[in-house]
Structure formats: C-alpha cells, structure tokens
Design a protein around this motif. Sequence first.
Motif, mmCIF file in Angstrom:
data_model
loop_
_atom_site.group_PDB
_atom_site.id
_atom_site.type_symbol
_atom_site.label_atom_id
_atom_site.label_comp_id
_atom_site.label_asym_id
_atom_site.label_seq_id
_atom_site.Cartn_x
_atom_site.Cartn_y
_atom_site.Cartn_z
ATOM 1 N N SER A 55 0.845 -1.194 0.000
ATOM 2 C CA SER A 55 0.000 0.000 0.000
ATOM 3 C C SER A 55 0.873 1.233 0.000
ATOM 4 O O SER A 55 1.876 1.295 0.715
ATOM 5 C CB SER A 55 -0.901 0.019 1.233
ATOM 6 N N ASP A 60 0.124 3.783 1.371
ATOM 7 C CA ASP A 60 0.011 4.300 2.737
ATOM 8 C C ASP A 60 1.211 3.896 3.590
ATOM 9 O O ASP A 60 1.606 4.629 4.508
ATOM 10 C CB ASP A 60 -1.262 3.793 3.406
ATOM 11 N N ASP A 61 1.792 2.741 3.310
ATOM 12 C CA ASP A 61 2.939 2.281 4.089
ATOM 13 C C ASP A 61 4.216 3.033 3.736
ATOM 14 O O ASP A 61 5.261 2.808 4.366
ATOM 15 C CB ASP A 61 3.127 0.779 3.914
ATOM 16 N N SER A 106 5.864 -0.511 6.965
ATOM 17 C CA SER A 106 4.502 -0.631 7.477
ATOM 18 C C SER A 106 4.150 0.629 8.265
ATOM 19 O O SER A 106 4.976 1.157 9.020
ATOM 20 C CB SER A 106 4.389 -1.867 8.374
ATOM 21 N N TYR A 107 2.923 1.100 8.076
ATOM 22 C CA TYR A 107 2.475 2.344 8.713
ATOM 23 C C TYR A 107 1.251 2.060 9.576
ATOM 24 O O TYR A 107 0.331 1.364 9.150
ATOM 25 C CB TYR A 107 2.127 3.373 7.639
ATOM 26 N N ASP A 108 1.242 2.602 10.781
ATOM 27 C CA ASP A 108 0.136 2.416 11.713
ATOM 28 C C ASP A 108 -0.724 3.678 11.715
ATOM 29 O O ASP A 108 -0.379 4.682 12.339
ATOM 30 C CB ASP A 108 0.681 2.140 13.115
ATOM 31 N N LYS A 109 -1.866 3.632 11.026
ATOM 32 C CA LYS A 109 -2.739 4.797 10.925
ATOM 33 C C LYS A 109 -3.410 5.144 12.251
ATOM 34 O O LYS A 109 -3.854 6.281 12.442
ATOM 35 C CB LYS A 109 -3.820 4.553 9.872
ATOM 36 N N ARG A 135 4.997 5.654 11.254
ATOM 37 C CA ARG A 135 5.610 4.448 10.685
ATOM 38 C C ARG A 135 5.963 3.470 11.809
ATOM 39 O O ARG A 135 6.457 3.874 12.861
ATOM 40 C CB ARG A 135 6.874 4.806 9.903
ATOM 41 N N ARG A 136 5.689 2.191 11.592
ATOM 42 C CA ARG A 136 6.035 1.171 12.579
ATOM 43 C C ARG A 136 7.555 0.960 12.602
ATOM 44 O O ARG A 136 8.242 1.189 11.601
ATOM 45 C CB ARG A 136 5.336 -0.149 12.246
ATOM 46 N N TRP A 138 8.402 -4.891 10.452
ATOM 47 C CA TRP A 138 8.157 -4.977 9.017
ATOM 48 C C TRP A 138 8.208 -6.437 8.551
ATOM 49 O O TRP A 138 9.002 -7.245 9.059
ATOM 50 C CB TRP A 138 9.199 -4.183 8.246
#
Length: 294
Positions: A73, A75-76, A129-132, A141-142, A147
């Motif tokens: 994504s 988004d990540d 990986s992103y934590d919304k 971002r995580r 990841w």
Amino acid sequence: MPEIIDDKSEHCVPFILGRIKQHRRQYEDKGERPPTFFLGLNGVQGAGKTTLVTTLSKTLSSPPHSLPTVVLSIDDLYLPRSEQEALARSHSTNPLVQHRGQPSTHDIKLGVQLFEALAKSETNITLPSYDKSAFSGSGDRRPESEWETVNAEGKPPVEVVVFEGWCVGFRPLSDAEVERKWRAAKAEYERKSDKYLGQLGKLHLESVMFVNGKLREYDALTDRFGAFMHIDAEDTQYVYAWRLEQEAALRAAKGTGMTEEQVVKFVNGYYPAYELYTDTLRSGIFGDEKGKQL
C-alpha cells in the motif's frame, strides 16, 4: 450513496494474467530473466481496493497460477511522524501538507529503493509498514523490527507486486493545466459560496502547485507498472461517507481513531487531488498504451 460490492475480480484476473504473459515474453524472447511484475491499483478511499487486492493476491498465488504475490500500500510509504511534522512546519501556510495524504507526504526514495529490490528479486527484503491508528489517528511508521520480510532464502521470490492506494497512478499536470483547473474551481467557489462542494477553489494556487511539483517524483514508481486498474466512483463525493465508515471500523477494532469531524477535515485535505487528477486516470495514465489499463 451505493455500497461498493466487489464483483470485478473475474474481469481483473484475465487482464492481469494477459499482461504478465506479455511481460514475460518480452524478456524471455531476448534470453533475459523477467523482472518482477508491478500492478498498480487506484480507487478513492473506501471504494473497495483492499477487498479486491486480497482476492487478487489469493487468486494469483494459488494453483493453477501459483505466482508468489505481495500486496503493498502506498500508505505504508508515508513519512514517519517526525518528518511529516517537519514538512508541515516548513510549509505552514499550505493546508494540504499539514497532515499525511497528499503527494509530498510519502517517502518516495524509500519506495524507489523497495521497487528496485523487488524487481531484482533480492533476498530478505523488508516491507515498510504504517500504523494509521497511532497518535489518535495521526499515524506513524512502525519500527523496522515489525516490518514483513519477503524473498527469504529458500523460498520462491515474489513474482507479482500489487501496489494499491488512493493516489497510486496519479500523473502530474503541467503548471498551465493546474492553473486552468484551479481558476475554474475558484470561480465556481466564488459563484456558489456555501453550496460549493469542492475544495480546490478554496486554496491558494501556490499550495496546489507545490503538491503537483512533488507528484513528479511519483512517476519513478508509476513508470514501473506493467498494468494499472482504476476503481472509479460515480461521484467522488462518496469518499466522505466511505471514509467515515472505515474510521468507525478502525475505532471499533483498535479503540482509537479520528472523530467524524476530524475525518471530514482529513478528507478535505485529499479532495483537491481528486479534482485535479481524476480526468487523467479515466482517460489512461499510459498515454497511447491503452491495453495496459483496465
């Protein structure tokens, strides 16, 4: 407002398989190993992208196709919270970059490095990986320790990458075209005032030009697509209700997220891009290569 029902996979899979076959033949005819195939998928927020890509991933990776597939994504690729805050401070008069969303708020350098590694089938690639839900919906971002790793040694390498997101495939416009669209939107806003449904006409031209200029960097990702699919919406205004539903589900699942008022303000920050770039999505992002887009 109609509910999105995912009934497109039966049309998408033959299209994708045809493009993959052509992609492979292009390299194998020259005696070269075909690089990883990249598929771009665009759709307004809440339009059913996640449902469709999940179906596509399962179908492509399972027999009889058995193509190792990964879903990414855009988004990540959002900037870490600290960098997003720095961007907002450095452009404090531009409302489009005061939170994540618009082009300029993604880490395109990281995306290009990731695409390059996947194309070459490098081993042990970690996927950002992103934590919304972090920071009450502002997101972050995580840590890299969380990841996912793909192309681990001893396992088949990824052959298909499905890259999805609300602005995937957006192509930058010329400065003249941006100004033309902005002036038309501004005139409509001044004419309709409180009945105006858009957002573009409420902005300063300089703010819009900044985002369009940053979008030129995204071509480095878009140009890798061997195929592209666009989930359209009869009315882009539907994005508000769909995004409200998504955030309600996020709050129910994680106990945190944006309020309805915050969601509307959040989507307002995205909406000018739909006004600017939807026409190109509909006409085709590859110019004369019409067969690459569904």
